[in-house]
Design a protein around this motif. Structure first.
Motif, PDB file in Angstrom:
ATOM      1  N   ASN A 180     -21.694  64.870 -24.032  1.00 53.91           N
ATOM      2  CA  ASN A 180     -22.232  64.567 -22.701  1.00 53.91           C
ATOM      3  C   ASN A 180     -23.631  63.968 -22.735  1.00 53.91           C
ATOM      4  N   PHE A 181     -23.865  63.060 -23.693  1.00 55.14           N
ATOM      5  CA  PHE A 181     -25.117  62.315 -23.664  1.00 55.14           C
ATOM      6  C   PHE A 181     -25.105  61.393 -22.444  1.00 55.14           C
ATOM      7  N   GLY A 182     -26.209  61.368 -21.738  1.00 57.59           N
ATOM      8  CA  GLY A 182     -26.271  60.589 -20.508  1.00 57.59           C
ATOM      9  C   GLY A 182     -26.790  59.188 -20.728  1.00 57.59           C
ATOM     10  N   LEU A 183     -26.049  58.401 -21.503  1.00 60.26           N
ATOM     11  CA  LEU A 183     -26.463  57.028 -21.760  1.00 60.26           C
ATOM     12  C   LEU A 183     -25.231  56.172 -21.971  1.00 60.26           C
ATOM     13  N   GLY A 184     -25.414  54.851 -21.886  1.00 57.41           N
ATOM     14  CA  GLY A 184     -24.334  53.921 -22.144  1.00 57.41           C
ATOM     15  C   GLY A 184     -24.398  53.395 -23.563  1.00 57.41           C
ATOM     16  N   ILE A 185     -23.238  53.192 -24.178  1.00 56.31           N
ATOM     17  CA  ILE A 185     -23.156  52.570 -25.498  1.00 56.31           C
ATOM     18  C   ILE A 185     -22.698  51.132 -25.304  1.00 56.31           C
ATOM     19  N   VAL A 186     -23.509  50.192 -25.759  1.00 53.00           N
ATOM     20  CA  VAL A 186     -23.215  48.770 -25.613  1.00 53.00           C
ATOM     21  C   VAL A 186     -22.947  48.204 -27.005  1.00 53.00           C
ATOM     22  N   VAL A 187     -21.846  47.466 -27.128  1.00 52.60           N
ATOM     23  CA  VAL A 187     -21.436  46.928 -28.426  1.00 52.60           C
ATOM     24  C   VAL A 187     -21.556  45.410 -28.402  1.00 52.60           C
ATOM     25  N   GLY A 188     -22.361  44.884 -29.308  1.00 55.42           N
ATOM     26  CA  GLY A 188     -22.517  43.442 -29.429  1.00 55.42           C
ATOM     27  C   GLY A 188     -21.536  42.877 -30.440  1.00 55.42           C
ATOM     28  N   PRO A 189     -21.093  41.639 -30.252  1.00 54.95           N
ATOM     29  CA  PRO A 189     -20.136  41.030 -31.181  1.00 54.95           C
ATOM     30  C   PRO A 189     -20.735  40.850 -32.568  1.00 54.95           C
ATOM     31  N   THR A 190     -19.868  40.809 -33.569  1.00 58.73           N
ATOM     32  CA  THR A 190     -20.308  40.544 -34.934  1.00 58.73           C
ATOM     33  C   THR A 190     -20.938  39.154 -35.001  1.00 58.73           C
ATOM     34  N   VAL A 191     -22.111  39.086 -35.577  1.00 57.17           N
ATOM     35  CA  VAL A 191     -22.805  37.806 -35.753  1.00 57.17           C
ATOM     36  C   VAL A 191     -22.523  37.316 -37.171  1.00 57.17           C
ATOM     37  N   ARG A 192     -22.150  36.040 -37.284  1.00 54.63           N
ATOM     38  CA  ARG A 192     -21.686  35.493 -38.557  1.00 54.63           C
ATOM     39  C   ARG A 192     -22.496  34.267 -38.957  1.00 54.63           C
ATOM     40  N   GLU A 193     -22.490  34.016 -40.269  1.00 56.79           N
ATOM     41  CA  GLU A 193     -22.986  32.745 -40.775  1.00 56.79           C
ATOM     42  C   GLU A 193     -22.025  31.638 -40.344  1.00 56.79           C
ATOM     43  N   ALA A 194     -22.449  30.394 -40.528  1.00 56.49           N
ATOM     44  CA  ALA A 194     -21.604  29.267 -40.129  1.00 56.49           C
ATOM     45  C   ALA A 194     -20.256  29.270 -40.840  1.00 56.49           C
ATOM     46  N   ASP A 195     -20.210  29.812 -42.061  1.00 53.99           N
ATOM     47  CA  ASP A 195     -18.950  29.843 -42.816  1.00 53.99           C
ATOM     48  C   ASP A 195     -18.140  31.111 -42.569  1.00 53.99           C
ATOM     49  N   GLY A 196     -18.579  31.949 -41.633  1.00 50.28           N
ATOM     50  CA  GLY A 196     -17.802  33.103 -41.232  1.00 50.28           C
ATOM     51  C   GLY A 196     -18.235  34.428 -41.811  1.00 50.28           C
ATOM     52  N   LEU A 197     -19.076  34.451 -42.834  1.00 52.84           N
ATOM     53  CA  LEU A 197     -19.492  35.721 -43.424  1.00 52.84           C
ATOM     54  C   LEU A 197     -20.304  36.522 -42.415  1.00 52.84           C
ATOM     55  N   ALA A 198     -19.898  37.773 -42.190  1.00 54.34           N
ATOM     56  CA  ALA A 198     -20.631  38.632 -41.270  1.00 54.34           C
ATOM     57  C   ALA A 198     -22.019  38.931 -41.817  1.00 54.34           C
ATOM     58  N   LEU A 199     -23.031  38.848 -40.953  1.00 55.31           N
ATOM     59  CA  LEU A 199     -24.388  39.156 -41.380  1.00 55.31           C
ATOM     60  C   LEU A 199     -24.491  40.631 -41.758  1.00 55.31           C
ATOM     61  N   SER A 200     -25.155  40.879 -42.863  1.00 56.23           N
ATOM     62  CA  SER A 200     -25.353  42.238 -43.351  1.00 56.23           C
ATOM     63  C   SER A 200     -26.592  42.257 -44.224  1.00 56.23           C
ATOM     64  N   SER A 201     -27.344  43.345 -44.153  1.00 55.95           N
ATOM     65  CA  SER A 201     -28.508  43.473 -45.024  1.00 55.95           C
ATOM     66  C   SER A 201     -28.106  43.445 -46.493  1.00 55.95           C
ATOM     67  N   ARG A 202     -26.884  43.873 -46.795  1.00 59.94           N
ATOM     68  CA  ARG A 202     -26.432  43.918 -48.185  1.00 59.94           C
ATOM     69  C   ARG A 202     -26.047  42.545 -48.736  1.00 59.94           C
ATOM     70  N   ASN A 203     -25.948  41.544 -47.889  1.00 59.35           N
ATOM     71  CA  ASN A 203     -25.602  40.211 -48.393  1.00 59.35           C
ATOM     72  C   ASN A 203     -26.628  39.699 -49.395  1.00 59.35           C
ATOM     73  N   LYS A 204     -27.860  40.189 -49.312  1.00 52.59           N
ATOM     74  CA  LYS A 204     -28.893  39.712 -50.239  1.00 52.59           C
ATOM     75  C   LYS A 204     -28.587  40.080 -51.677  1.00 52.59           C
ATOM     76  N   TYR A 205     -27.726  41.064 -51.898  1.00 48.71           N
ATOM     77  CA  TYR A 205     -27.379  41.470 -53.256  1.00 48.71           C
ATOM     78  C   TYR A 205     -26.419  40.493 -53.927  1.00 48.71           C
ATOM     79  N   LEU A 206     -25.767  39.636 -53.162  1.00 52.05           N
ATOM     80  CA  LEU A 206     -24.743  38.758 -53.704  1.00 52.05           C
ATOM     81  C   LEU A 206     -25.357  37.643 -54.537  1.00 52.05           C
ATOM     82  N   THR A 207     -24.725  37.344 -55.674  1.00 50.98           N
ATOM     83  CA  THR A 207     -25.110  36.155 -56.418  1.00 50.98           C
ATOM     84  C   THR A 207     -24.646  34.923 -55.639  1.00 50.98           C
ATOM     85  N   VAL A 208     -25.076  33.760 -56.074  1.00 56.80           N
ATOM     86  CA  VAL A 208     -24.667  32.521 -55.411  1.00 56.80           C
ATOM     87  C   VAL A 208     -23.147  32.398 -55.430  1.00 56.80           C
TER      88      VAL A 208
END
Length: 286
Positions: free
Chosen positions: A163-191
């Motif tokens: 019974n938390f008295g607040l609204g939960i708002v969900v934003g769409p997944t934001v992607r790179e132009a090639d479709g990869l979902a943005l994530s802080s962990r993407n920086k770990y990927l090699t080229v």
């Protein structure tokens, strides 16, 4: 923009806002466009906007990447200043979990499959810290991204149950132009891994196209995703799923008429684990 480090400071800030609506964007920092899109949505829908930056140790398992988790606080604060955020809360571990801390928030069934099956302590860490943030800020609305679909479902369940008295708002997944979902962990990927990681989005879109064409066999949808993923030598599949969007229970066989589906997956590229999903509605639209 006020930079706050203690719970007492946040409560003073909240009192100073009077009856103003407050949108809260909880983050672990290393902000990207996905976070900023939530901040902008919060700004559009509330009189004040607050962001928390806290790498929560309780949602990392003993073998997970807490020490490796990327951090760049100066950059984060500069980005949030540009977005006109009113308050940023940056607590340390002692502020959030003092030495005598003994409590936790447990959500049961909906945390068991998918991420919960692989990371059994993860969601208790999430719900505990999110509940604390809700109590500390008393926000009007809190903003989360669809990329973490199970987290969204778990938080919504907790909000209903407690019974938390607040609204939960969900934003769409934001992607790179090639479709990869943005994530802080993407920086770990090699080229090379970064180029290959688009297979997650391609697998989801392929299964979505089958859905749009009338496919309702959950096994066929999972097979479509898995085949594309397994064709990429650098990708190691953790799981693929076609689940009930409300319960996250895995479908078996045909999906009931009119029901939607959450297609999701987790895939390793060496040590880096990426997740992605697409939500399919019962009327064959997304």
């Amino acid at each position: 923009m006020r930079i706050l480090h203690t719970i007492a400071e946040v409560r003073d800030f909240r009192r100073s806002q009077g009856q103003a609506t407050l949108g809260l964007v909880p983050t672990m920092g290393f902000l990207h466009e996905g976070h900023l899109a939530l901040v902008r949505q919060a700004r559009a829908e509330n009189e004040s906007v607050a962001v928390s930056i806290y790498v929560n140790p309780k949602q990392f398992g003993p073998t997970e990447d807490l020490s490796r988790y990327p951090r760049d606080l100066a950059r984060d604060l500069a980005l949030l200043g540009e977005e006109g955020v009113d308050c940023v809360f940056i607590p340390d571990n002692e502020e959030m979990y003092p030495t005598d801390f003994q409590s936790g928030v447990v959500v049961k069934e909906i945390t068991q499959p998918l991420e919960g099956a692989r990371r059994p302590t993860h969601f208790e860490g999430v719900t505990t810290v999110v509940a604390k943030l809700f109590n500390i800020f008393q926000p009007t609305r809190a903003y989360f991204g669809q990329k973490d679909a199970q987290q969204v479902a778990v938080v919504r369940q907790m909000v209903r149950d407690l019974n938390f008295g607040l609204g939960i708002v969900v934003g769409p997944t934001v992607r790179e132009a090639d479709g990869l979902a943005l994530s802080s962990r993407n920086k770990y990927l090699t080229v090379e891994q970064r180029a290959t990681a688009t297979v997650l989005h391609r697998a989801l879109r392929s299964a979505e196209a089958h859905w749009q064409s009338g496919e309702r066999d959950s096994d066929a949808l999972r097979s479509t995703m898995r085949q594309l993923l397994e064709a990429e030598p650098l990708a190691r599949v953790d799981y693929v799923s076609a689940a009930d969007p409300a319960t996250l229970g895995e479908y078996a066989g045909l999906i009931p008429p009119g029901a939607g589906a959450l297609l999701s997956m987790a895939v390793f590229f060496d040590r880096t684990r990426l997740i992605d999903n697409v939500l399919l509605s019962g009327d064959a639209t997304t």
